[in-house]
Design an enzyme around this catalytic site. Structure first.
Site, mmCIF file in Angstrom:
data_model
loop_
_atom_site.group_PDB
_atom_site.id
_atom_site.type_symbol
_atom_site.label_atom_id
_atom_site.label_comp_id
_atom_site.label_asym_id
_atom_site.label_seq_id
_atom_site.Cartn_x
_atom_site.Cartn_y
_atom_site.Cartn_z
ATOM 1 N N GLU A 4 0.842 -1.204 0.000
ATOM 2 C CA GLU A 4 0.000 0.000 0.000
ATOM 3 C C GLU A 4 0.878 1.256 0.000
ATOM 4 O O GLU A 4 0.610 2.209 0.743
ATOM 5 C CB GLU A 4 -0.968 -0.029 1.187
ATOM 6 C CG GLU A 4 -1.987 -1.149 1.065
ATOM 7 C CD GLU A 4 -3.023 -1.182 2.198
ATOM 8 O OE1 GLU A 4 -2.778 -0.585 3.258
ATOM 9 O OE2 GLU A 4 -4.089 -1.798 1.994
ATOM 10 N N GLU A 53 -6.528 -8.085 -0.643
ATOM 11 C CA GLU A 53 -7.025 -8.060 0.738
ATOM 12 C C GLU A 53 -8.527 -7.834 0.691
ATOM 13 O O GLU A 53 -8.999 -6.690 0.667
ATOM 14 C CB GLU A 53 -6.369 -6.924 1.552
ATOM 15 C CG GLU A 53 -4.897 -7.110 1.816
ATOM 16 C CD GLU A 53 -4.318 -6.059 2.762
ATOM 17 O OE1 GLU A 53 -5.072 -5.193 3.255
ATOM 18 O OE2 GLU A 53 -3.099 -6.106 2.998
#
Ligand SMILES: *[C@@H]1O[C@H](CO)[C@@H](O)[C@H](O)[C@H]1NC(C)=O
Ligand SMILES: *[C@@H]1O[C@H](CO)[C@@H](O)[C@H](O)[C@H]1NC(C)=O
Ligand SMILES: *[C@@H]1O[C@H](CO)[C@@H](O)[C@H](O)[C@H]1NC(C)=O
Ligand SMILES: *[C@@H]1O[C@H](CO)[C@@H](O)[C@H](O)[C@H]1NC(C)=O
Ligand SMILES: *[C@@H]1O[C@H](CO)[C@@H](O)[C@H](O)[C@H]1NC(C)=O
Ligand SMILES: *[C@@H]1O[C@H](CO)[C@@H](O)[C@H](O)[C@H]1NC(C)=O
Length: 628
Positions: A181, A261
């Site tokens: 991320e 995710e």
């Protein structure tokens, strides 16, 4: 054709044929899918973190994941768990990554590996070692040369251990994520990502599939993606999965859709409501994504526990520490038991691929060992020579944990009242000076606490020269967002009635080493002697009825602290909730010898100091306060 070139051609054909049979895992851009050994492939995976599951339970959890219909597991490698000090590596016991990977292979699961170096994961400092902050102006997750030097030396140790496990090399790791991320981090340093790409390629070879993961918005993907790294996204259940994947298509117009995710639940913060996600909603979202042909990793499938000091924190306008439990409302509970959510997910997976034959392994047995009396052994101030054998560091002004090379836990700061204080005078700290909580004692008497983003002053009275002690607790370094350099301890000067306090003795405390060395000794005749408030150690022991089953320990009337069972640091407890019990894996317990408890209470003990061992967890009671 003369014989020599013909022989060469034959050799080439043989090599090509051998190549076709060699294990391969690739992106097929033309057909929007992965290809495994040449055949179209998609993964239905679940996250499990070996650092959050005791090693004796790894097999049970992985087996349950396999029996849920998963064909892969997604695994983070926390750098700070393996390199506690620069150049000191630990891959043994609970940290034996190689054995964990071998177990996944033995159980028929592929692996999607996420070696960071930054991982987030709601893990202390997002997996980065606190010692990086020994250089206070280091720019984490950037091409700062000092940061890169540390990263390179770590990857130089880690990636060669990973390489034999790559799918191309006969192992079961099909893909490797680079960073995590990164688009959510302000630095947006493409040179850093390029450096990582080059390092991963050099260490892992040309064939392994490397990828990135970012939130599913163009803004998050902008700084997180790089040519040469396959861009994937992450998001939770929602009504329109086509729309949810659309941002990935901005960066990967072709190739498989991947949600790295897919949130099955969510984490908990101390003092906030328990998070949960409806199983039907999770199952529906999964079905929609599988319908689209996507590859999906469920985060988490088995959440587990932030043992010791490993929980992280977020910073959203204020500091929010993460609870010890990382149950996550995941399909397998913190204790590894199948939930309603697991069966709903399994039913969905069964619509798309065959489920393995045989029954789901059952929940592990739990036992309510009942009430165990504790007794105060000593106050922390009486134990400084045991908890800090090297003695204190003298400094005119406070030093951070990092400056005294203490990563986790507690540091005691001691000074003396500079003058007589007859009328209550405020001991004050600037709002961000105390990271994260300070338990204040004057003349050994507990006065109360100072707290980050909370109470910033306490009134004191006392005589000149009276010892003033602040036991400062690190509640976990920030693991996400832009505020990554999260120093601990007293970060600024404190004042008493606006006068600067100086001449400190700083004691870095190693409670764990003292507990590991068997101190304090448990007292079998533990009883209800009344203790005064303030940081102190308590001990007790209990015998099981010849079993060593999992259990959950509750803290009736205790305020806040840390618990060890048989020397193992189970993590933080806090009456603030929502978590009211800590998970105690049966593998820590002895069925025959007394089980030894050490408890560090930081604020106020209850009138009757005891612990209660239950056969089920309580994770959803926020704000329960100890009785007066
Ligand atoms: C879902 O989103 C896509 C792309 O944004 C859109 O074309 C489609 O109409 C949406 N579907 C529904 C049911 O809203
Ligand atoms: C300290 O005492 C003063 C005067 O009594 C009072 O106004 C103030 O609120 C007190 N501060 C704290 C933090 O208790
Ligand atoms: C970073 O932390 C400081 C103080 O600790 C705070 O003022 C600031 O808003 C934080 N920034 C972000 C982006 O969270
Ligand atoms: C504390 O104050 C002294 C004297 O003003 C100053 O030199 C020092 O930098 C301050 N320390 C911190 C951590 O702010
Ligand atoms: C608990 O402590 C006692 C006394 O030191 C020791 O004999 C016993 O083995 C310990 N129990 C465990 C499970 O380690
Ligand atoms: C907490 O969870 C338990 C078990 O799911 C449930 O019975 C109870 O009602 C919940 N309590 C609160 C306060 O939400």
């Amino acid at each position: 054709m003369s014989p020599a070139p013909r022989a060469l051609l034959l050799l080439l054909l043989l090599l090509l044929e051998a190549g076709a049979g060699a294990p391969s895992f690739q992106v097929d851009y033309a057909n929007n899918c992965f290809r495994k050994d040449g055949a179209p492939f998609r993964y239905v995976s679940g996250s499990i973190h070996y650092a959050r599951v005791p090693r004796p339970a790894w097999r049970d959890r992985l087996r349950k994941m396999y029996m849920s219909g998963l064909n892969a597991v997604q695994v983070y490698v926390p750098w700070n768990y393996h390199e506690p000090l620069p150049g000191v590596y630990d891959f043994s016991g609970d940290r034996d990554l190689g054995s964990f990977l071998e177990l996944t292979a033995e159980l028929g699961l592929l692996v999607i590996l996420r070696p960071g170096p930054y991982i987030c994961a709601e893990w202390e400092m997002g997996g980065l070692p606190a010692w990086l902050l020994w250089k206070p102006d280091i720019v984490l997750r950037s091409s700062d040369p000092d940061y890169l030097r540390a990263v390179d030396s770590w990857l130089g140790v880690l990636l060669p251990r990973v390489r034999p496990h790559l799918y191309q090399n006969g192992g079961n790791i099909i893909s490797v994520q680079v960073e995590n991320e990164y688009g959510s981090y302000a630095a947006c340093d493409y040179d850093y990502l390029r450096h990582l790409l080059a390092t991963f390629r050099a260490r892992l070879g040309p064939d392994v599939l490397l990828f990135t993961t970012d939130g599913n918005s163009p803004a998050e993907l902008r700084c997180g993606t790089l040519q040469g790294l396959y861009a994937t996204v992450d998001f939770g259940p929602g009504p329109n999965m086509t729309a949810a994947f659309a941002p990935q298509r901005l960066y990967e117009p072709q190739g498989p859709l991947v949600n790295s995710e897919y949130y099955t639940g969510w984490l908990d913060y101390w003092g906030e409501a328990h998070a949960g996600t409806d199983p039907a909603r999770v199952a529906r979202g999964l079905q929609d994504m599988l319908q689209l042909g996507a590859s999906v990793n469920m985060y988490m499938f088995q959440g587990g526990t932030n043992f010791g000091y490993w929980s992280g924190a977020d910073y959203k306008g204020r500091y929010q520490p993460v609870t010890t439990s990382y149950d996550y409302d995941a399909p397998l509970s913190e204790a590894g038991d199948p939930t309603e959510k697991l069966f709903a997910i399994r039913t969905v997976i069964g619509k798309f691929q065959p489920l393995p034959e045989g029954p789901m392994p059952p929940a592990t047995p739990k036992f309510a060992y009942g009430s165990v009396p504790l007794r105060q052994q000593a106050e922390v101030l009486e134990l400084l020579d045991v908890l800090c054998p090297a003695g204190p560091i003298r400094s005119p002004f406070p030093l951070t944990f990092e400056a005294v090379k203490q990563a986790h836990g507690f540091v005691l700061y001691r000074t003396r009242l500079p003058r007589d204080v007859w009328t209550p005078a405020p001991l004050s700290s600037p709002p961000t000076a105390v990271c994260d909580r300070a338990y204040v004692l004057l003349n050994g008497e507990y006065q109360g606490r100072l707290e980050r983003d909370g109470q910033a002053a306490l009134n004191l009275t006392g005589q000149a020269g009276a010892p003033l002690d602040l036991l400062v607790e690190n509640m976990g370094r920030i693991n996400f967002g832009t505020n990554a350099s999260d120093f601990k301890g007293l970060l600024q000067n404190l004042t008493l009635d606006s006068a600067l306090l100086s001449d400190w003795l700083i004691y870095p405390l190693d409670v764990d080493a003292a507990v590991a060395q068997g101190w304090p000794l448990p007292t079998p005749q533990a009883g209800g002697s009344r203790a005064r408030p303030g940081p102190a150690l308590y001990t007790g022991s209990f015998q099981t009825p010849g079993i060593a089953w999992d259990t959950f320990v509750k803290f009736p009337g205790w305020s806040k602290g840390q618990l060890w069972v048989n020397g193992f640091n189970l993590g933080r407890y806090w009456a603030r909730g929502p978590q009211q019990t800590l998970f105690v894996p049966g593998s820590l317990l002895s069925p025959s010898s007394p089980n030894n408890i050490t408890l560090l209470e930081l604020e106020r003990p209850p009138p009757r100091p005891l612990l209660l061992f239950l056969d089920r967890p309580i994770l959803n009671q926020t704000g329960a306060l100890p009785p007066p």
